[in-house]
Design a protein around this motif. Structure first.
Motif, PDB file in Angstrom:
ATOM      1  N   GLU A   1       0.837  -1.059   0.052  1.00 32.85           N
ATOM      2  CA  GLU A   1       0.091   0.060   0.027  1.00 32.85           C
ATOM      3  C   GLU A   1       1.044   1.322   0.017  1.00 32.85           C
ATOM      4  OE1 GLU A   1      -3.603   2.208   2.560  1.00 32.85           O
ATOM      5  OE2 GLU A   1      -2.845   0.120   3.122  1.00 32.85           O
ATOM      6  N   ARG A   2       2.026   1.259   0.993  1.00 30.94           N
ATOM      7  CA  ARG A   2       2.760   2.375   1.031  1.00 30.94           C
ATOM      8  C   ARG A   2       3.583   2.785  -0.449  1.00 30.94           C
ATOM      9  NH1 ARG A   2       6.333   2.802   5.943  1.00 30.94           N
ATOM     10  NH2 ARG A   2       7.366   0.803   5.276  1.00 30.94           N
TER      11      ARG A   2
ATOM     12  N   PRO B   1       9.725  20.293  -5.271  1.00 30.35           N
ATOM     13  CA  PRO B   1       9.125  20.449  -4.060  1.00 30.35           C
ATOM     14  C   PRO B   1       7.789  19.642  -3.907  1.00 30.35           C
ATOM     15  CG  PRO B   1       9.697  22.562  -5.060  1.00 30.35           C
ATOM     16  CD  PRO B   1       9.794  21.694  -5.972  1.00 30.35           C
ATOM     17  N   ALA B   2       7.194  19.483  -4.931  1.00 25.97           N
ATOM     18  CA  ALA B   2       6.008  18.767  -4.776  1.00 25.97           C
ATOM     19  C   ALA B   2       6.396  17.197  -4.743  1.00 25.97           C
ATOM     20  CB  ALA B   2       5.239  18.783  -6.095  1.00 25.97           C
ATOM     21  N   TYR B   3       7.314  16.689  -5.195  1.00 30.14           N
ATOM     22  CA  TYR B   3       7.677  15.155  -5.059  1.00 30.14           C
ATOM     23  C   TYR B   3       8.035  15.080  -3.486  1.00 30.14           C
ATOM     24  CZ  TYR B   3      10.816  11.094  -5.236  1.00 30.14           C
ATOM     25  OH  TYR B   3      11.203   9.920  -4.914  1.00 30.14           O
TER      26      TYR B   3
ATOM     27  N   ALA C   1       7.485  12.076   1.109  1.00 25.19           N
ATOM     28  CA  ALA C   1       8.075  11.777   2.327  1.00 25.19           C
ATOM     29  C   ALA C   1       7.768  10.529   3.270  1.00 25.19           C
ATOM     30  CB  ALA C   1       7.687  13.147   3.342  1.00 25.19           C
ATOM     31  N   PRO C   2       6.560  10.056   3.198  1.00 27.52           N
ATOM     32  CA  PRO C   2       6.368   8.975   4.020  1.00 27.52           C
ATOM     33  C   PRO C   2       7.097   7.829   3.450  1.00 27.52           C
ATOM     34  CG  PRO C   2       4.264   9.987   3.538  1.00 27.52           C
ATOM     35  CD  PRO C   2       5.317  10.609   2.530  1.00 27.52           C
TER      36      PRO C   2
ATOM     37  N   THR D   1      11.851   3.998   8.004  1.00 28.33           N
ATOM     38  CA  THR D   1      12.661   3.455   8.929  1.00 28.33           C
ATOM     39  C   THR D   1      13.339   2.320   8.644  1.00 28.33           C
ATOM     40  OG1 THR D   1      11.478   2.654  10.841  1.00 28.33           O
ATOM     41  CG2 THR D   1      11.624   4.891  10.637  1.00 28.33           C
ATOM     42  N   PRO D   2      14.497   1.658   9.201  1.00 28.41           N
ATOM     43  CA  PRO D   2      14.971   0.415   9.145  1.00 28.41           C
ATOM     44  C   PRO D   2      14.120  -0.546   9.584  1.00 28.41           C
ATOM     45  CG  PRO D   2      16.916   1.927   9.701  1.00 28.41           C
ATOM     46  CD  PRO D   2      15.532   2.647   9.854  1.00 28.41           C
TER      47      PRO D   2
END
Length: 267
Positions: free
Chosen positions: A54-55, A113-115, A120-121, A126-127
């Motif tokens: 999903e991500r 900037p839009a990218y 960002a998520p 994180t590892p």
């Protein structure tokens, strides 16, 4: 024993003997041979069951594809693996106008900037909660007479087939490319319902030399009919029995997978 002909001589001889797969008009494909040849980047995201898919879908749909198109790349195809190695996972096919555009894309994304906001998520994972299990990348260059991707009929209600042909050496690999690109095999594909999306020489990979191509069909039944028609075509049967062009002489193996486009795929 007669001296072995080089690959172009073999293809010319088969045409002269009536083995050609298509007319001269069909092979010429006006306007194609001088067009710039696209570079294809095939990303294979290896996933594990859970939130990764999903991500990744969100990142590709809302961040990467819009930014890549703003940067001048595309179309971008995104496919799930229905049959073949790598499931669960996604194949992402990115058409770049040139190798320079491929090299420049990361910098263009970083300056967008839009990218940055939309990605960002995904890029900030994180590892302990990684965005994917692994990422493989293969680069390819379009054939001279098939220089650009053909997006086909769109993602809804279609399947795709991704095939890679391996050869034992450079001469054999070049001969197989010529069979497709100038020997009429692509024209025969079109005639029997094997609708091409792209044909390309692999520039990177684990088992070079090789070539990769993609086909699209309405459904599995259409795929089976088309391949059955192709396999029984008299011109094809003559071609693959021509000395110097037989599978044992120029092909060492074939990788094959069946793919389904995502709802946001541009191919």
């Amino acid at each position: 024993m007669a001296k072995m002909m080089d690959r172009r001589s073999m293809l010319t001889a088969t045409a002269a003997a009536g083995v050609a797969l298509a007319s001269d008009d069909a092979l010429a494909q006006p306007g194609r041979s001088t067009a710039p040849r696209e570079i294809y980047e095939l990303r294979t995201y290896r996933l594990v069951n859970g939130p990764m898919r999903e991500r990744l879908d969100t990142y590709l749909r809302d961040a990467f594809i819009p930014a890549a198109r703003r940067a001048g790349c595309g179309p971008v195809g995104v496919f799930t693996i229905t049959i073949g190695a790598g499931s669960p996972g996604l194949h992402v096919l990115i058409a770049h106008p040139s190798i320079g555009d491929f090299v420049a894309l990361p910098g263009k994304l970083a300056a967008d900037p839009a990218y940055g906001r939309a990605s960002a998520p995904f890029v900030g994972a994180t590892p302990g909660d990684p965005p994917y299990a692994a990422l493989d990348v293969k680069l390819m260059q379009a054939f001279p007479h098939f220089p650009r991707v053909e997006a086909g009929g769109g993602p809804n209600g279609r399947i795709f087939e991704l095939r890679t042909y391996h050869s034992h050496g450079q001469k054999a690999g070049a001969t197989k490319i010529d069979m497709f690109d100038t020997g009429g095999e692509i024209a025969l594909f079109r005639r029997v319902g094997l609708t091409p999306v792209f044909f390309a020489q692999d520039l990177t990979g684990a088992r070079l030399p090789s070539l990769t191509y993609m086909l699209t069909f309405a459904d599995m039944a259409a795929r089976e009919r088309a391949w059955r028609t192709f396999g029984s075509d008299p011109a094809w049967k003559r071609l693959i029995t021509t000395p110097g062009l037989t599978d044992p002489e120029i092909t060492t193996g074939i990788d094959n997978s069946i793919l389904a486009p995502t709802s946001y795929s541009q191919i």
